[in-house]
Design a protein around this motif. Structure first.
Motif, short mmCIF file in Angstrom:
data_model
loop_
_atom_site.label_atom_id
_atom_site.label_comp_id
_atom_site.label_asym_id
_atom_site.label_seq_id
_atom_site.Cartn_x
_atom_site.Cartn_y
_atom_site.Cartn_z
N SER A 1 6.59 -0.91 -12.85
CA SER A 1 5.22 -0.37 -12.80
C SER A 1 4.54 -0.53 -14.16
O SER A 1 3.35 -0.84 -14.23
CB SER A 1 5.21 1.08 -12.34
OG SER A 1 5.75 1.94 -13.30
N HIS B 1 1.12 -2.71 -14.61
CA HIS B 1 -0.12 -2.07 -15.05
C HIS B 1 -0.54 -2.44 -16.46
O HIS B 1 -1.73 -2.38 -16.79
CB HIS B 1 0.00 -0.55 -14.92
CG HIS B 1 -0.05 -0.09 -13.51
ND1 HIS B 1 -1.23 0.21 -12.87
CD2 HIS B 1 0.93 0.07 -12.58
CE1 HIS B 1 -0.98 0.54 -11.63
NE2 HIS B 1 0.32 0.47 -11.42
N HIS C 1 -5.37 -4.51 -11.79
CA HIS C 1 -5.73 -3.11 -11.53
C HIS C 1 -6.97 -2.68 -12.32
O HIS C 1 -7.47 -1.58 -12.12
CB HIS C 1 -4.57 -2.18 -11.86
CG HIS C 1 -3.55 -2.11 -10.77
ND1 HIS C 1 -3.82 -1.61 -9.52
CD2 HIS C 1 -2.25 -2.50 -10.74
CE1 HIS C 1 -2.74 -1.68 -8.77
NE2 HIS C 1 -1.78 -2.22 -9.48
N ASP D 1 -9.96 -1.43 -10.18
CA ASP D 1 -9.72 -0.40 -9.17
C ASP D 1 -10.88 0.60 -9.07
O ASP D 1 -11.17 1.11 -8.00
CB ASP D 1 -8.42 0.35 -9.45
CG ASP D 1 -7.19 -0.49 -9.22
OD1 ASP D 1 -7.31 -1.61 -8.68
OD2 ASP D 1 -6.09 -0.04 -9.59
N LEU E 1 0.60 4.47 1.26
CA LEU E 1 -0.69 4.27 0.60
C LEU E 1 -1.84 3.99 1.56
O LEU E 1 -3.00 4.19 1.22
CB LEU E 1 -0.58 3.11 -0.39
CG LEU E 1 0.44 3.31 -1.51
CD1 LEU E 1 0.63 2.02 -2.28
CD2 LEU E 1 0.01 4.43 -2.42
N THR F 1 -8.25 -2.21 -3.31
CA THR F 1 -7.46 -1.42 -4.26
C THR F 1 -6.14 -0.99 -3.62
O THR F 1 -5.08 -1.10 -4.23
CB THR F 1 -8.25 -0.19 -4.74
OG1 THR F 1 -9.45 -0.64 -5.37
CG2 THR F 1 -7.45 0.66 -5.70
N THR F 2 -6.22 -0.52 -2.38
CA THR F 2 -5.00 -0.13 -1.67
C THR F 2 -4.05 -1.31 -1.55
O THR F 2 -2.84 -1.18 -1.76
CB THR F 2 -5.34 0.46 -0.29
OG1 THR F 2 -6.09 1.66 -0.49
CG2 THR F 2 -4.09 0.79 0.51
N LYS G 1 -3.70 -3.83 -3.57
CA LYS G 1 -3.06 -4.08 -4.86
C LYS G 1 -1.90 -3.10 -5.08
O LYS G 1 -0.83 -3.50 -5.54
CB LYS G 1 -4.08 -3.98 -5.99
CG LYS G 1 -5.06 -5.14 -6.02
CD LYS G 1 -5.99 -5.08 -7.20
CE LYS G 1 -7.17 -4.21 -6.89
NZ LYS G 1 -8.18 -4.22 -7.97
N TYR G 2 -2.13 -1.83 -4.75
CA TYR G 2 -1.05 -0.85 -4.90
C TYR G 2 0.09 -1.10 -3.90
O TYR G 2 1.25 -0.80 -4.19
CB TYR G 2 -1.59 0.58 -4.78
CG TYR G 2 -2.25 1.03 -6.06
CD1 TYR G 2 -1.51 1.53 -7.12
CD2 TYR G 2 -3.63 0.92 -6.22
CE1 TYR G 2 -2.12 1.92 -8.29
CE2 TYR G 2 -4.25 1.31 -7.40
CZ TYR G 2 -3.48 1.81 -8.44
OH TYR G 2 -4.08 2.19 -9.61
N ASP H 1 2.22 -3.68 -5.44
CA ASP H 1 3.10 -2.99 -6.39
C ASP H 1 4.26 -2.33 -5.64
O ASP H 1 5.41 -2.42 -6.06
CB ASP H 1 2.34 -1.90 -7.15
CG ASP H 1 1.24 -2.42 -8.05
OD1 ASP H 1 1.12 -3.64 -8.22
OD2 ASP H 1 0.47 -1.57 -8.55
#
Length: 187
Positions: free
Chosen positions: A22, A26, A32, A35, A148, A161-162, A164-165, A168
């Protein structure tokens, strides 16, 4: 069946791997950085919110007390007039990165404990690497990826954005799966 205590090493290693993954995602991959959007007149928006003297917490504007009020013409007018917003008010001052990182690591440990529990219930010592990878990875995938989706469904987070997470989360799941497969106890 294997106890969680016997799986302390893959629990710890997987949490550390996820924590560092992480950090890498990041700090060094810029995807990110988009976001959150900037408010055009940020200073005026901050002044307006400051005048409300909002305590730390979450707020919905316009607020509704229940289903009956949702039908009230005055409430509907407020919705139509806008803006409609969900606001999270954080403490003033610099962001407490240490506390957030500690909570993130605790979350990683919890996900790894759950992966250990489910995988330990399903498999015996000496299980095949790929089977361990599959079960531990799927469990971590549910926690880091699938959970998520509700943020975009209910809280209107941008789907981009979701996504991208979720990417991750896939990386974190693979880290967890790899650590469990690698450190799974033998016979």
């Amino acid at each position: 069946m294997i106890s969680i205590v016997a799986l302390w090493l893959p629990i710890l290693v997987s949490a550390v791997l996820v924590f560092f993954a992480s950090w890498l995602l990041h700090m060094f991959i810029p995807y990110h950085r988009t976001d959150y959007s900037k408010v055009d007149n940020e200073e005026a928006a901050q002044d307006a919110l400051r005048s409300c003297n909002l305590p730390q917490g979450e707020f919905f504007i316009p607020h509704c007390d229940g289903p009956k009020q949702m039908k009230d013409p005055a409430y509907i007018e407020k919705l139509d007039k806008g803006p409609v917003a969900m606001i999270t008010v954080m403490p003033n001052g610099q962001f407490n990165m240490g506390k957030s990182l500690a909570l993130w690591f605790a979350y990683c440990i919890i996900v790894s404990i759950l992966a250990a529990y489910i995988t330990g219930q399903a498999l015996a010592p000496g299980a095949d690497y790929l089977k361990v990878f599959q079960i531990a990875g799927c469990t971590a995938f549910i926690a880091y990826f699938v959970a998520l989706i509700q943020n975009s469904i209910w809280y209107y987070r941008k789907w981009s954005t979701t996504l991208k997470y979720m990417i991750d989360g896939l990386v974190y799941s693979l880290c967890t799966a790899g650590a469990f497969g690698w450190l799974w106890p033998g016979l």
